[in-house]
Design an enzyme around this catalytic site. Sequence first.
Site, PDB file in Angstrom:
ATOM      1  N   ILE A  91     -34.217   3.554  20.616  1.00  0.00           N
ATOM      2  CA  ILE A  91     -33.255   2.499  20.303  1.00  0.00           C
ATOM      3  C   ILE A  91     -32.188   3.081  19.372  1.00  0.00           C
ATOM      4  CG2 ILE A  91     -32.971   0.261  19.140  1.00  0.00           C
ATOM      5  CD1 ILE A  91     -35.824  -0.376  20.198  1.00  0.00           C
ATOM      6  N   LEU A  92     -30.945   2.845  19.743  1.00  0.00           N
ATOM      7  CA  LEU A  92     -29.831   3.428  18.981  1.00  0.00           C
ATOM      8  C   LEU A  92     -29.327   2.438  17.940  1.00  0.00           C
ATOM      9  CD1 LEU A  92     -28.191   4.941  22.134  1.00  0.00           C
ATOM     10  CD2 LEU A  92     -28.975   6.266  20.152  1.00  0.00           C
ATOM     11  N   ASN A 106     -26.165   1.332  30.038  1.00  0.00           N
ATOM     12  CA  ASN A 106     -27.598   1.620  30.165  1.00  0.00           C
ATOM     13  C   ASN A 106     -28.082   1.131  31.525  1.00  0.00           C
ATOM     14  OD1 ASN A 106     -30.354   2.161  29.308  1.00  0.00           O
ATOM     15  ND2 ASN A 106     -30.601  -0.046  28.986  1.00  0.00           N
ATOM     16  N   THR A 107     -29.040   1.832  32.084  1.00  0.00           N
ATOM     17  CA  THR A 107     -29.694   1.321  33.283  1.00  0.00           C
ATOM     18  C   THR A 107     -31.126   0.931  32.929  1.00  0.00           C
ATOM     19  OG1 THR A 107     -30.290   1.729  35.570  1.00  0.00           O
ATOM     20  CG2 THR A 107     -30.219   3.674  34.158  1.00  0.00           C
ATOM     21  N   HIS A 108     -31.522  -0.246  33.424  1.00  0.00           N
ATOM     22  CA  HIS A 108     -32.807  -0.828  33.003  1.00  0.00           C
ATOM     23  C   HIS A 108     -33.567  -1.364  34.219  1.00  0.00           C
ATOM     24  CE1 HIS A 108     -35.590  -2.688  30.190  1.00  0.00           C
ATOM     25  NE2 HIS A 108     -35.565  -3.757  30.972  1.00  0.00           N
ATOM     26  N   ASP A 140     -24.949  -3.219  23.674  1.00  0.00           N
ATOM     27  CA  ASP A 140     -24.482  -3.790  22.406  1.00  0.00           C
ATOM     28  C   ASP A 140     -25.548  -3.504  21.344  1.00  0.00           C
ATOM     29  OD1 ASP A 140     -26.498  -5.616  22.781  1.00  0.00           O
ATOM     30  OD2 ASP A 140     -25.176  -7.340  23.098  1.00  0.00           O
ATOM     31  N   GLY A 142     -27.980  -5.166  20.263  1.00  0.00           N
ATOM     32  CA  GLY A 142     -29.348  -5.628  20.553  1.00  0.00           C
ATOM     33  C   GLY A 142     -30.058  -4.684  21.510  1.00  0.00           C
TER      34      GLY A 142
HETATM   35  C1  GAR Z   1     -35.443   4.372  34.810  1.00  0.00           C
HETATM   36  O1  GAR Z   1     -36.109   3.507  35.679  1.00  0.00           O
HETATM   37  C2  GAR Z   1     -34.716   3.588  33.733  1.00  0.00           C
HETATM   38  O2  GAR Z   1     -34.244   2.352  34.161  1.00  0.00           O
HETATM   39  C3  GAR Z   1     -35.815   3.401  32.718  1.00  0.00           C
HETATM   40  O3  GAR Z   1     -36.450   4.647  32.680  1.00  0.00           O
HETATM   41  C4  GAR Z   1     -36.416   5.218  33.993  1.00  0.00           C
HETATM   42  C5  GAR Z   1     -35.954   6.644  33.873  1.00  0.00           C
HETATM   43  O4  GAR Z   1     -36.154   7.323  35.080  1.00  0.00           O
HETATM   44  N1  GAR Z   1     -35.270   3.019  31.450  1.00  0.00           N
HETATM   45  C6  GAR Z   1     -35.859   2.139  30.644  1.00  0.00           C
HETATM   46  O5  GAR Z   1     -36.942   1.631  30.865  1.00  0.00           O
HETATM   47  C7  GAR Z   1     -35.074   1.829  29.404  1.00  0.00           C
HETATM   48  N2  GAR Z   1     -35.578   0.650  28.759  1.00  0.00           N
HETATM   49  P1  GAR Z   1     -35.574   8.791  35.302  1.00  0.00           P
HETATM   50  O6  GAR Z   1     -35.910   9.603  34.032  1.00  0.00           O
HETATM   51  O7  GAR Z   1     -36.303   9.298  36.498  1.00  0.00           O
HETATM   52  O8  GAR Z   1     -34.099   8.666  35.515  1.00  0.00           O
END
Ligand code: GAR
Length: 194
Positions: A91-92, A106-108, A140, A142
């Site tokens: 967490i930044l 970010n991708t989640h 952001d 959060g």
């Molecule tokens: C991805 O699915 C990403 O969404 C998730 O970690 C994985 C990384 O995969 N991120 C989180 O859960 C952040 N909260 P990768 O290292 O193979 O790209």
Amino acid sequence: MLSVVVLISGSGSNLLALLKAAENPLYPVKVVAVGSDKDAPGLEHAELFEVDTFIVEPSRFQDKEQWAKTLLANVLHHQPDLVVLAGFMKILPESFVKALEGKLINTHPSLLPDFKGAHAVRDALQAGAKKTGVTIHYVDAGVDTGPVIVQQELTINEGESESELHERIKVIERALLVETIEKLALAKSASEGN
Ligand code: GAR
């Protein structure tokens, strides 16, 4: 051309998808550096593609602010137009996020606001959710609360394990990330009149 710094903590399959897309000269994105909070396996992808890497480990600093300051300095050194958190699991602090306002995404692996945090896939399964997906969003102050850019839904299969589901999520996530960053690059160049 959009200059991108990617931050990772894990296997970096999203990073790899982006590096492969950027091999095409028509893809308007250049990955200029890849950073991590540890010696993550995914850094090997960057090395293979001859992209600069940096590691800034929290344990080497007195506190989170000092760590984030050094991480930010490493990021800014590469003068990115966009910073992508692709499986970056720390967490930044607000200071970092503020310094990159509007440039940090970010991708989640869930349909936010459902299942924020580090165990989104497990949490969705434990909650008995029928659907989950991917969210790409601006960051952001959060945790997983910033404005959504795009989401894609996926139906959870009966009896599916966490790793099976996460793998299926990652297949759509990689494509969505590549496409979304391309759209951000095109929007930036259109706004600059290029
Ligand atoms: C991805 O699915 C990403 O969404 C998730 O970690 C994985 C990384 O995969 N991120 C989180 O859960 C952040 N909260 P990768 O290292 O193979 O790209």
